[in-house]
Enzyme design. Structure first.
Site, PDB file in Angstrom:
ATOM      1  N   HIS A 181       0.895  -1.175   0.000  1.00 45.09           N
ATOM      2  CA  HIS A 181       0.000   0.000   0.000  1.00 45.09           C
ATOM      3  C   HIS A 181       0.915   1.203   0.000  1.00 45.09           C
ATOM      4  CE1 HIS A 181      -3.237   2.797   1.014  1.00 45.09           C
ATOM      5  NE2 HIS A 181      -2.386   3.324   1.863  1.00 45.09           N
ATOM      6  N   GLY A 259     -10.151   2.489   1.828  1.00 48.49           N
ATOM      7  CA  GLY A 259     -10.802   3.114   2.970  1.00 48.49           C
ATOM      8  C   GLY A 259     -11.698   4.212   2.435  1.00 48.49           C
ATOM      9  N   CYS A 328     -10.204  27.412  19.962  1.00 46.81           N
ATOM     10  CA  CYS A 328      -9.318  28.497  20.347  1.00 46.81           C
ATOM     11  C   CYS A 328      -7.940  28.188  19.765  1.00 46.81           C
ATOM     12  CB  CYS A 328      -9.277  28.560  21.864  1.00 46.81           C
ATOM     13  SG  CYS A 328      -8.410  29.994  22.435  1.00 46.81           S
ATOM     14  N   GLU A 329      -7.819  28.363  18.441  1.00 45.49           N
ATOM     15  CA  GLU A 329      -6.642  27.888  17.700  1.00 45.49           C
ATOM     16  C   GLU A 329      -6.715  28.550  16.332  1.00 45.49           C
ATOM     17  OE1 GLU A 329      -4.640  25.260  19.185  1.00 45.49           O
ATOM     18  OE2 GLU A 329      -3.325  25.596  17.480  1.00 45.49           O
ATOM     19  N   TYR A 364     -11.876   9.531   7.184  1.00 46.27           N
ATOM     20  CA  TYR A 364     -10.924  10.275   8.012  1.00 46.27           C
ATOM     21  C   TYR A 364     -11.581  11.548   8.550  1.00 46.27           C
ATOM     22  CZ  TYR A 364      -8.170   6.907   5.502  1.00 46.27           C
ATOM     23  OH  TYR A 364      -7.723   5.719   4.970  1.00 46.27           O
TER      24      TYR A 364
HETATM   25  C1  LIG Z   1      -2.402  -0.408   4.895  1.00 50.29           C
HETATM   26  C2  LIG Z   1      -3.468   0.504   4.423  1.00 50.29           C
HETATM   27  N1  LIG Z   1      -4.416   0.025   3.599  1.00 50.29           N
HETATM   28  C3  LIG Z   1      -5.414   0.801   3.141  1.00 50.29           C
HETATM   29  C4  LIG Z   1      -5.493   2.138   3.504  1.00 50.29           C
HETATM   30  C5  LIG Z   1      -6.628   2.947   2.977  1.00 50.29           C
HETATM   31  O1  LIG Z   1      -6.227   4.028   2.239  1.00 50.29           O
HETATM   32  P1  LIG Z   1      -7.335   4.873   1.480  1.00 50.29           P
HETATM   33  O2  LIG Z   1      -8.292   5.375   2.510  1.00 50.29           O
HETATM   34  O3  LIG Z   1      -6.577   5.984   0.839  1.00 50.29           O
HETATM   35  O4  LIG Z   1      -8.002   3.955   0.523  1.00 50.29           O
HETATM   36  C6  LIG Z   1      -4.522   2.688   4.341  1.00 50.29           C
HETATM   37  C7  LIG Z   1      -4.572   4.095   4.723  1.00 50.29           C
HETATM   38  O5  LIG Z   1      -3.771   4.671   5.390  1.00 50.29           O
HETATM   39  C8  LIG Z   1      -3.474   1.844   4.820  1.00 50.29           C
HETATM   40  O6  LIG Z   1      -2.523   2.312   5.625  1.00 50.29           O
END
Ligand SMILES: Cc1ncc(COP(=O)(O)O)c(C=O)c1O
Length: 410
Positions: A181, A259, A328-329, A364
């Site tokens: 990855h 993700g 507060c930043e 995220y």
């Molecule tokens: C090992 C691994 N797989 C998959 C992902 C998912 O990445 P994305 O959200 O960009 O698809 C990540 C994200 O940090 C990761 O570290």
């Protein structure tokens, strides 16, 4: 942009019933994104992007398996009904709590360091492992999301395959999986390079049965961003799998590990405008949310589409505003470029009490939330068939102080 509904539900009703700030996910969009990837034999959701157990359960019921990067994520996966075999622990270390859980549940592991191989081998000799290899190059929408190359701490360096095999042999471990990855992106030439790197390393692993090209499938955040050509993306990986099978002379299972792709567009952060003020030539709209809710703009200078839902009549005028948070930043600005430079956005003219939605906030987003400034974590709501369902409550004042004690002799 003006927007009044999410998944068929009025934004005003969502704000009234759940308060603001609130994360709202549209189930239909998640299901569509899962369907997009049906060409892959295995879809593994990188749950770090959005790990509410309701979302994990939705994934599971649609045949998606999951990864975990911590003991907490292992607990979440099991609570959402995944069998231990459907979870892969992927990391560069085992903290002690994770290792105990993995040993207890006989959970598959993806090792990102030689130390992981040794520590796992000592506890679980004879089992199978996957290697997460750093191929020596990477890619990211920001330097902070680039997970390959020598500037990245992730994965086992590609020149250390012999050392991996020796460590595995010492504990009678079988290397059956190979994982890469390298960050985020849709540059097909670059992805082909990843595929070639996988094939090269695969030829060194006699027990290999499965490969994963990781995640990193991009999401269109800006109006000019093009959606991923999912057909071409799938084809590229199926071709890689076929080339590898031909070279090795046996079947190899292929996984994709997104993700962001599965959840980003489904998620929205609904907030209320609490102040509109002038600072010299800039107009600021300040929200009741902050980077305690959505950290991507401050972390990466990320762009999120923004819409306004006015409490009263739709305004006819627009204005260039800086959208700021409530913390507060001074870095707590949602419209900023990488490096912290404040930017303006052209939005319908706002008043206090209007609702402002930060879109594409499903990945995220909530998961990077914090209690900074002693702010509660926001609630999460899933809109399913036009009905909003609370899947996580807003933290209370008691939640925020839980576990703190004043020593008697102070
Ligand atoms: C090992 C691994 N797989 C998959 C992902 C998912 O990445 P994305 O959200 O960009 O698809 C990540 C994200 O940090 C990761 O570290």
């Amino acid at each position: 942009m003006l927007q009044t509904h999410i998944g068929g539900v009025e934004i005003k009703a969502l704000a009234r019933d759940f308060g603001t700030p609130v994360f709202v996910y549209d189930r239909a969009i998640i299901e569509q994104r899962i369907a997009d990837l049906k060409g892959f034999p295995v879809i593994r959701f990188a749950q770090k992007a959005c790990s509410n157990i309701a979302i994990l359960s939705l994934m599971r019921k649609r045949g998606v398996v999951v990864d975990a990067v911590s003991a907490g994520e292992i607990h979440r996966a099991l609570k959402a009904g995944f069998k231990p075999d459907d979870v892969v622990y992927t990391a560069d270390i085992f903290d002690r709590a994770s290792l105990e859980l993995i040993v207890e549940h006989r959970m598959p592991v993806n090792c990102g360091s030689l130390d992981m191989i040794a520590q796992y081998g000592e506890r679980c000799p004879g089992r199978e492992i996957t290697l997460r290899i750093n191929p020596g190059f990477g890619h990211g929408h920001s330097q902070k999301t680039n997970t390959g190359g020598e500037g990245s701490k992730h994965g086992i360096w590609h020149e250390l395959i012999d050392e991996c095999l020796a460590a595995a042999k010492k504990y009678s471990l079988k290397v059956t999986g190979l994982h890469l990855h390298i960050g985020s992106g849709s540059d097909f030439e670059h992805l082909a390079q990843v595929g070639n790197a996988l094939i090269k390393i695969a030829s060194r692993l006699p027990d290999l049965t499965h490969i994963s090209g990781g995640g990193g499938l991009p999401t269109p955040y800006r109006p000019a961003d093009k959606p991923l050509d999912i057909g071409a993306f799938t084809k590229l990986w199926l071709d890689t799998q076929a080339r590898m099978e031909k070279q090795l002379g046996r079947k190899i299972k292929l996984e994709v590990e997104p993700g962001r792709y599965l959840v980003a567009e489904a998620g929205n952060l609904i907030t209320e405008v609490r102040a509109v003020k002038k600072q010299g030539t800039y107009t600021y709209a300040l929200l009741d949310a902050g980077f305690n809710n959505l950290a991507r703009p401050v972390m990466y200078g990320s762009y999120h589409p923004i819409s306004v839902c006015p409490q009263g009549a739709a305004p006819s005028e627009t204005q260039d505003v800086v959208v700021g948070g409530r913390l507060c930043e001074s870095g707590d600005i949602f419209t900023q470029a990488e490096g912290g430079y404040v930017e303006t956005r052209k939005l319908p003219k706002m008043q206090v009490g209007d609702l402002l939605t930060l879109h594409c906030a499903g990945a995220y987003g909530f998961v990077m939330g914090s209690n900074y400034n002693t702010m509660p974590l926001a609630p999460e709501v899933l809109v399913s068939n036009g009905k909003p369902i609370l899947i996580r409550e807003r933290q209370t004042a008691e939640d925020l102080l839980r576990g703190e004690h004043i020593p008697a002799d102070l």
